[in-house]
Design a protein around this motif. Structure first.
Motif, PDB file in Angstrom:
ATOM      1  N   HIS A  35      53.521  -0.978 -93.106  1.00 16.04           N
ATOM      2  CA  HIS A  35      52.141  -1.468 -93.047  1.00 16.04           C
ATOM      3  C   HIS A  35      51.182  -0.621 -93.881  1.00 16.04           C
ATOM      4  N   HIS A  36      51.727   0.354 -94.615  1.00 16.61           N
ATOM      5  CA  HIS A  36      50.919   1.206 -95.499  1.00 16.61           C
ATOM      6  C   HIS A  36      49.779   1.910 -94.765  1.00 16.61           C
ATOM      7  N   THR A  37      50.071   2.403 -93.559  1.00 17.86           N
ATOM      8  CA  THR A  37      49.070   3.183 -92.823  1.00 17.86           C
ATOM      9  C   THR A  37      48.733   4.439 -93.626  1.00 17.86           C
ATOM     10  N   GLY A  38      47.466   4.790 -93.658  1.00 17.87           N
ATOM     11  CA  GLY A  38      47.044   5.979 -94.393  1.00 17.87           C
ATOM     12  C   GLY A  38      47.625   7.254 -93.793  1.00 17.87           C
ATOM     13  N   ILE A  39      48.009   8.190 -94.630  1.00 15.74           N
ATOM     14  CA  ILE A  39      48.577   9.459 -94.177  1.00 15.74           C
ATOM     15  C   ILE A  39      47.570  10.212 -93.310  1.00 15.74           C
ATOM     16  N   ARG A  40      46.323  10.198 -93.693  1.00 12.67           N
ATOM     17  CA  ARG A  40      45.294  10.906 -92.926  1.00 12.67           C
ATOM     18  C   ARG A  40      45.194  10.355 -91.505  1.00 12.67           C
ATOM     19  N   SER A  41      45.254   9.029 -91.385  1.00 12.78           N
ATOM     20  CA  SER A  41      45.212   8.387 -90.067  1.00 12.78           C
ATOM     21  C   SER A  41      46.442   8.758 -89.247  1.00 12.78           C
ATOM     22  N   MET A  42      47.611   8.725 -89.868  1.00 15.92           N
ATOM     23  CA  MET A  42      48.836   9.091 -89.157  1.00 15.92           C
ATOM     24  C   MET A  42      48.772  10.536 -88.668  1.00 15.92           C
ATOM     25  N   ARG A  43      48.291  11.419 -89.521  1.00 17.84           N
ATOM     26  CA  ARG A  43      48.188  12.838 -89.160  1.00 17.84           C
ATOM     27  C   ARG A  43      47.249  13.031 -87.971  1.00 17.84           C
TER      28      ARG A  43
END
Length: 196
Positions: free
Chosen positions: A87-95
Motif C-alpha cells: 500500500h506504499h505506506t510512508g516510512i515516517r508513518s510506519m516508524r
C-alpha cells in the motif's frame, strides 16, 4: 491458548497481519502456534493472537495494541509490514506507529521482549504482477531497513524473514498457497526456522 506444563510462566502475544494469522496454510502450522509450542518446551506459555488479515502498522497500533498492553506480555511477536509495502505506506508513518507500539508495550511491562519479522520479500509472490515485482522488492528493503534501525535504537530483536527466505520463495513457487500470495505450510516452515 496454553502450551507447556512446566517452567516459568510466559505471557506471549502475537500482533500483525494475515501471516501472523496463518492465512494460506493451516493455523496449527503457522508462526503463532509453532513459536508458542517451541517456547512451551521450557515454559508455561499463554499465547494470545490478536493479528488480523490485512493489517498495516497503523492498524496494529489502533486495533490490536490496547488489548495486547492489557495482557502485560513478557514476549511479543510483531509480524507486519507486507501490507505497508503493497500500500506504499510512508516510512515516517510506519516508524511513528512502531515507536508508539514499542512505547505502549514497554509501559505495560518494562521487561517485555519484542521480536519483529519485518516484511517478507514482496517481490517474490507470483500474484504480484511481474512488472511491479522489482518495485515491491525495493520497497521491502526500504521498509526492513527502517525496522532494523528501530531494532538497534530500541533494543528489540529482528527475525530477517525477507533476507533468509526470500530467495527460496523466488526459486520455488510451490512454497506459496493456492492464492499465490501467502505461504503454505511448507512456506511457513521456512519462516519458523528463522523465528525459533
Amino acid at each position: 491458548v496454553t502450551f507447556g506444563s512446566s517452567g516459568p510462566a510466559l505471557t506471549y502475544v502475537v500482533l500483525g497481519d494475515s501471516t501472523a494469522a496463518g492465512e494460506g496454510g493451516t493455523y496449527e502450522s503457522g508462526i503463532a502456534i509453532s513459536t508458542a509450542k517451541e517456547l512451551g518446551r521450557t515454559r508455561q506459555v499463554t499465547m494470545t493472537n490478536l493479528s488480523v488479515s490485512g493489517a498495516r502498522m497503523h492498524d496494529v497500533r489502533e486495533r490490536q495494541l490496547a488489548a495486547a498492553a492489557a495482557l502485560r506480555p513478557d514476549l511479543v511477536l510483531l509480524a507486519a509490514g507486507a501490507n505497508d509495502v503493497t500500500h506504499h505506506t510512508g516510512i515516517r508513518s510506519m516508524r511513528a506507529n512502531l515507536r508508539a507500539i514499542v512505547q505502549t508495550l514497554t509501559a505495560a511491562n518494562p521487561n517485555v521482549k519484542i521480536v519483529l519479522t519485518g516484511s517478507p520479500d514482496m517481490g517474490a509472490p507470483p500474484r504480484i504482477p511481474w512488472l511491479l515485482r522489482g518495485i515491491a522488492s525495493l520497497r521491502t528493503k526500504q521498509v526492513n531497513r527502517m525496522f532494523r534501525a528501530e531494532v538497534a535504537r530500541s533494543h528489540l530483536q529482528f527475525a530477517p524473514i525477507a533476507a533468509a527466505t526470500g530467495p527460496l520463495f523466488r526459486k520455488d513457487h510451490t512454497l506459496f498457497a493456492a492464492d499465490q500470495f501467502h505461504p503454505d505450510d511448507r512456506g511457513y516452515a521456512t519462516w519458523i526456522l528463522v523465528l525459533n
